[in-house]
Each structure stands twice: as structure tokens, then as C-alpha cells.
Design an enzyme around this catalytic site. Structure first.
Site, mmCIF file in Angstrom:
data_model
loop_
_atom_site.group_PDB
_atom_site.id
_atom_site.type_symbol
_atom_site.label_atom_id
_atom_site.label_comp_id
_atom_site.label_asym_id
_atom_site.label_seq_id
_atom_site.Cartn_x
_atom_site.Cartn_y
_atom_site.Cartn_z
ATOM 1 N N TRP A 249 0.833 -1.220 0.000
ATOM 2 C CA TRP A 249 0.000 0.000 0.000
ATOM 3 C C TRP A 249 0.854 1.251 0.000
ATOM 4 O O TRP A 249 0.537 2.220 -0.685
ATOM 5 C CB TRP A 249 -0.985 -0.017 1.177
ATOM 6 C CG TRP A 249 -1.940 -1.175 1.069
ATOM 7 C CD1 TRP A 249 -2.047 -2.230 1.923
ATOM 8 C CD2 TRP A 249 -2.885 -1.407 0.019
ATOM 9 N NE1 TRP A 249 -3.005 -3.101 1.476
ATOM 10 C CE2 TRP A 249 -3.534 -2.618 0.313
ATOM 11 C CE3 TRP A 249 -3.246 -0.717 -1.142
ATOM 12 C CZ2 TRP A 249 -4.532 -3.157 -0.515
ATOM 13 C CZ3 TRP A 249 -4.230 -1.247 -1.959
ATOM 14 C CH2 TRP A 249 -4.853 -2.451 -1.644
ATOM 15 N N ASP B 216 -1.550 6.953 6.455
ATOM 16 C CA ASP B 216 -2.596 6.030 6.028
ATOM 17 C C ASP B 216 -2.860 5.092 7.207
ATOM 18 O O ASP B 216 -2.032 4.241 7.523
ATOM 19 C CB ASP B 216 -2.103 5.251 4.793
ATOM 20 C CG ASP B 216 -3.069 4.145 4.377
ATOM 21 O OD1 ASP B 216 -4.117 3.970 5.016
ATOM 22 O OD2 ASP B 216 -2.750 3.440 3.385
ATOM 23 N N LYS C 110 -12.319 -1.538 7.601
ATOM 24 C CA LYS C 110 -11.667 -2.368 8.621
ATOM 25 C C LYS C 110 -12.337 -2.076 9.970
ATOM 26 O O LYS C 110 -13.194 -2.825 10.388
ATOM 27 C CB LYS C 110 -10.167 -2.084 8.694
ATOM 28 C CG LYS C 110 -9.336 -2.944 7.763
ATOM 29 C CD LYS C 110 -9.279 -2.432 6.386
ATOM 30 C CE LYS C 110 -8.203 -3.163 5.615
ATOM 31 N NZ LYS C 110 -8.295 -2.985 4.196
HETATM 32 C C1 LIG Z 1 -3.194 0.044 4.733
HETATM 33 C C2 LIG Z 1 -4.065 0.121 3.520
HETATM 34 N N1 LIG Z 1 -4.020 1.207 2.741
HETATM 35 C C3 LIG Z 1 -4.789 1.325 1.650
HETATM 36 C C4 LIG Z 1 -5.645 0.321 1.259
HETATM 37 C C5 LIG Z 1 -6.480 0.482 0.012
HETATM 38 O O1 LIG Z 1 -7.767 0.771 0.398
HETATM 39 P P1 LIG Z 1 -8.967 0.864 -0.655
HETATM 40 O O2 LIG Z 1 -9.199 -0.513 -1.159
HETATM 41 O O3 LIG Z 1 -10.082 1.404 0.186
HETATM 42 O O4 LIG Z 1 -8.566 1.798 -1.741
HETATM 43 C C6 LIG Z 1 -5.740 -0.836 2.050
HETATM 44 C C7 LIG Z 1 -6.662 -1.926 1.679
HETATM 45 O O5 LIG Z 1 -6.699 -2.975 2.241
HETATM 46 C C8 LIG Z 1 -4.929 -0.929 3.202
HETATM 47 O O6 LIG Z 1 -4.975 -2.022 3.981
#
Ligand SMILES: Cc1ncc(COP(=O)(O)O)c(C=O)c1O
Length: 360
Positions: free
Chosen positions: A110, A177, A201
Site C-alpha cells: 500500500w 494512512d 476495517k
Molecule cells: C493500509 C491500507 N491502505 C490502503 C488500502 C487500500 O484501500 P482501498 O481498497 O479502500 O482503496 C488498504 C486496503 O486494504 C490498506 O490495507
């Protein structure tokens, strides 16, 4: 397993996201879909500008700021769309000055995606990366240049099961994030200038993304920002610049209410620590298992572990299935298992898993 008529027996849901939500929240959400506030209308068929829905949005944003202890401290809470992935782009668009630069810590898939998006906007310094060991640890020895507009990190790495325990000092803005550990542990949230998190989550269903931003940092990039990507516009319209994802915001509000009733972040953190300790103790003491992440960086939300003897895999998987365990498979890039034990996961479900590991 016995099923009472019309009451669904829940599985032990270790899914990484979308994931477990409190049963009370699901019941209230179901009722609101049929008849919201005794209006004889569904929550999802009334105007987002109606007094009933505006009250939901206001309550949800209030609860966010209250739980994070950011009320009256110059922050706004926004409920946006596009997932945390759109924030990978919105953050640099809004915070990186024309000809400016930003620093990123690379702690997993991520973070890498956030870096890639930001590189399309401006100059990015990757201050450190744990890619050399398939992201099984959090890099600690790095310096952040004093001339960056902001430093970005991922507090909890959902895939690898690592979590930042201490956040670095930086002269620029601090952006995080927190998709997979927001509302799970006490932090001094006022140290952060911008926090974002996909709802799916610890907060609600997929479909909305929470952004908590210090008001004074907005409007300073000197860029022309497309309206839909402009935090200032979303903030000035109270997250109603366009139609908000009403169901996702409502369920988030219910989950935040549930958390407040439980005693807030301080109370849930104790429970989260107890669940994580129970599971990590078993991983460390059972010769059939080993942890996948460096000990000092272990996540209290996503517990990643491997079998030391692969011949036991079929037996363990069968036992898990029979016990009603769901979502335990590790991410394909790590393998093994991942138990996601978010706020709504009861310790009893963790105990069921631990008992099976012992039985194996
Ligand atoms: C730490 C983290 N950041 C970003 C994301 C991406 O999120 P989204 O699918 O809502 O774009 C996730 C998805 O699991 C994540 O765990």
C-alpha cells in the site's frame, strides 16, 4: 453447530477487509435499510440533504473527532469516496507545493502504491524501505529532509502484519494512512496533519474513506486542484459536495457509537492488546507455527504466521473450516495465515483459533 430459528450463527470472521463488524451494528443497519427513523422510508431512499441524513453525517464527523480527541483543535473529518487508494493521489495534489517534494516510508504494497501515485504529481524521496525482506519489518534508521512538504507513512501494514509503534519527527507535515488500525489504539492524533483510512476495517462497510485534516494546512499548494479532489471543497460542503455514500456513512456512525459505548479507544486498545497477546503467545510457544513479522513491529490488527511443517496444512485447514473459521488465509505475497483481529473481533473467536493450533 446449532442454529436458532431466524438467528444467524456467525462464523469466526478473521477476514482482512471488508471484515467483521459488531453484530449490534449490523442489526441496526438492517433495520434502517427497511425503515429509517420511523419515517416509513429506507435510509438509502431518502435525500442526503434531508434533516434526517444531515444529522447522521454531523454525528459521524463529531464522533470521529471526539474519539480521536481532536474536537476544537482545528481539524475537519471528511467522509469521501474512492477508497484509501484515491487518497494516494489526493494527498500529493493538496499538500505538495508546486515544485515541492514529499518523503515517503515504504513499508509494503500500500505504501508503494501511495508512492507511485505521488510520483505522478511531483518529486518523491523514499526515505527507507523494508522491501529487502518482503516488508516483514518497519525501517527505523532514516532521516527526513527538512525541506519536504510532508512525510507519508502507513501505520499498519495489513498484508505483512507490521505496525509502526513510534512515529518519526518531521519538520514538514505528518500524513498517515491508518486504513487498518484507526480507532484501535491510543495515539496523540494531534501530531498528525492528515490521517486517512478506508472504512472497511475498523469503521464500517467499504464505500467511504475517512479523512481527518488540520484545516490550516489546506489551500497552500499553489496548484489548481480539480474540485472532486480538493479537500477544501469537500470540507466547505461538509462532505456533501456530491452525493455521499449514505449507507457507508450511516454504518460508520453506528460503529463509532458502538465504540464510544464500549469506552472508546482506550478501552478497545486493552482488548486488542489482549487478543494479540493471546495469539502471538501461541505462535511463539507452539513449535508448529512461526510468526512472519519482526517481533518488535508486530501488528495488533493483522497477525501473520506460517506453519513450520507444511504437511500439517491440510489438517489445520480442515479443522479451521469445521470450527467455522473464515478468512484466515495469508495474502498471496506472504503465504501462510493471517488472522485479522479488528476492534469488533471478540476474544472468544481468537481463543477458538488458539485452541485449534494447540490441538494440531
Ligand atoms: C493500509 C491500507 N491502505 C490502503 C488500502 C487500500 O484501500 P482501498 O481498497 O479502500 O482503496 C488498504 C486496503 O486494504 C490498506 O490495507
Amino acid at each position: 453447530m446449532h442454529f436458532q430459528k431466524s438467528i444467524r450463527m456467525k462464523k469466526h470472521n478473521f477476514s482482512a477487509g471488508p471484515c467483521i463488524l459488531p453484530q449490534e451494528v449490523l442489526k441496526k443497519a438492517s433495520n434502517a435499510v427497511l425503515n429509517f427513523n420511523n419515517l416509513d422510508l429506507s435510509l438509502i431512499e431518502i435525500s442526503h440533504r434531508s434533516a434526517d441524513f444531515v444529522a447522521v453525517m454531523n454525528k459521524a464527523t463529531d464522533l470521529v473527532l471526539e474519539l480521536l480527541e481532536l474536537k476544537d483543535k482545528g481539524y475537519s473529518a471528511l467522509f469521501l469516496q474512492g477508497g484509501a487508494s484515491l487518497e494516494f493521489l489526493m494527498v500529493p495534489y493538496n499538500l505538495m507545493k508546486k515544485n515541492g517534494k514529499a518523503a515517503y516510508l515504504d513499508t509494503g504494497a500500500w505504501s508503494s502504491k501511495a508512492i507511485k501515485e505521488a510520483q505522478s504529481i511531483g518529486e518523491i524521496e523514499v526515505v527507507a524501505s523494508s522491501k529487502d525482506k518482503n516488508y516483514n519489518y518497519i525501517p527505523k534508521d532514516f532521516t527526513i529532509s527538512s525541506d519536504v512538504d510532508y512525510f507519508h507513512c502507513t501505520s499498519n501494514n495489513t498484508i505483512y502484519g507490521t505496525q509502526i509503534k513510534e512515529f518519526p519527527q518531521t519538520d514538514g507535515l505528518l500524513v498517515c494512512d491508518m486504513s487498518s488500525d484507526i480507532f484501535s489504539r491510543k495515539l496523540d492524533f494531534s501530531k498528525f496533519d492528515l490521517i486517512y483510512a478506508g472504512a472497511q476495517k475498523n469503521m464500517g462497510p467499504a464505500g467511504t474513506t475517512l479523512v481527518v485534516v488540520k484545516d490550516e494546512i489546506l489551500g497552500k499548494s499553489g496548484r489548481k486542484i480539480p474540485s472532486i479532489l480538493d479537500y477544501q471543497i469537500h470540507s466547505s460542503k461538509d462532505s456533501m459536495y456530491n452525493t455521499p455514500p449514505v449507507f457507508a456513512v450511516y454504518v460508520s456512525m453506528l460503529t463509532l457509537e458502538w465504540l464510544k459505548e464500549k469506552g472508546g479507544i482506550e478501552a478497545i486498545e486493552k482488548l486488542n492488546n489482549a487478543k494479540a497477546e493471546l495469539l502471538y503467545n501461541e505462535i511463539d510457544n507452539n513449535p508448529l507455527f512461526e510468526g512472519a513479522a519482526a517481533r518488535e513491529d508486530r501488528s495488533t490488527m493483522n497477525v501473520t504466521f506460517l506453519l513450520t511443517d507444511d504437511t500439517k496444512k491440510d489438517a489445520f485447514d480442515k479443522m479451521c473450516k469445521e470450527a467455522g473459521i473464515n478468512g484466515l488465509n495469508g495474502h498471496r505475497s506472504v503465504g501462510g495465515y493471517r488472522a485479522s483481529i479488528y476492534n469488533a473481533m471478540p476474544i472468544e473467536s481468537v481463543q477458538v483459533l488458539v485452541d485449534l493450533m494447540r490441538k494440531l
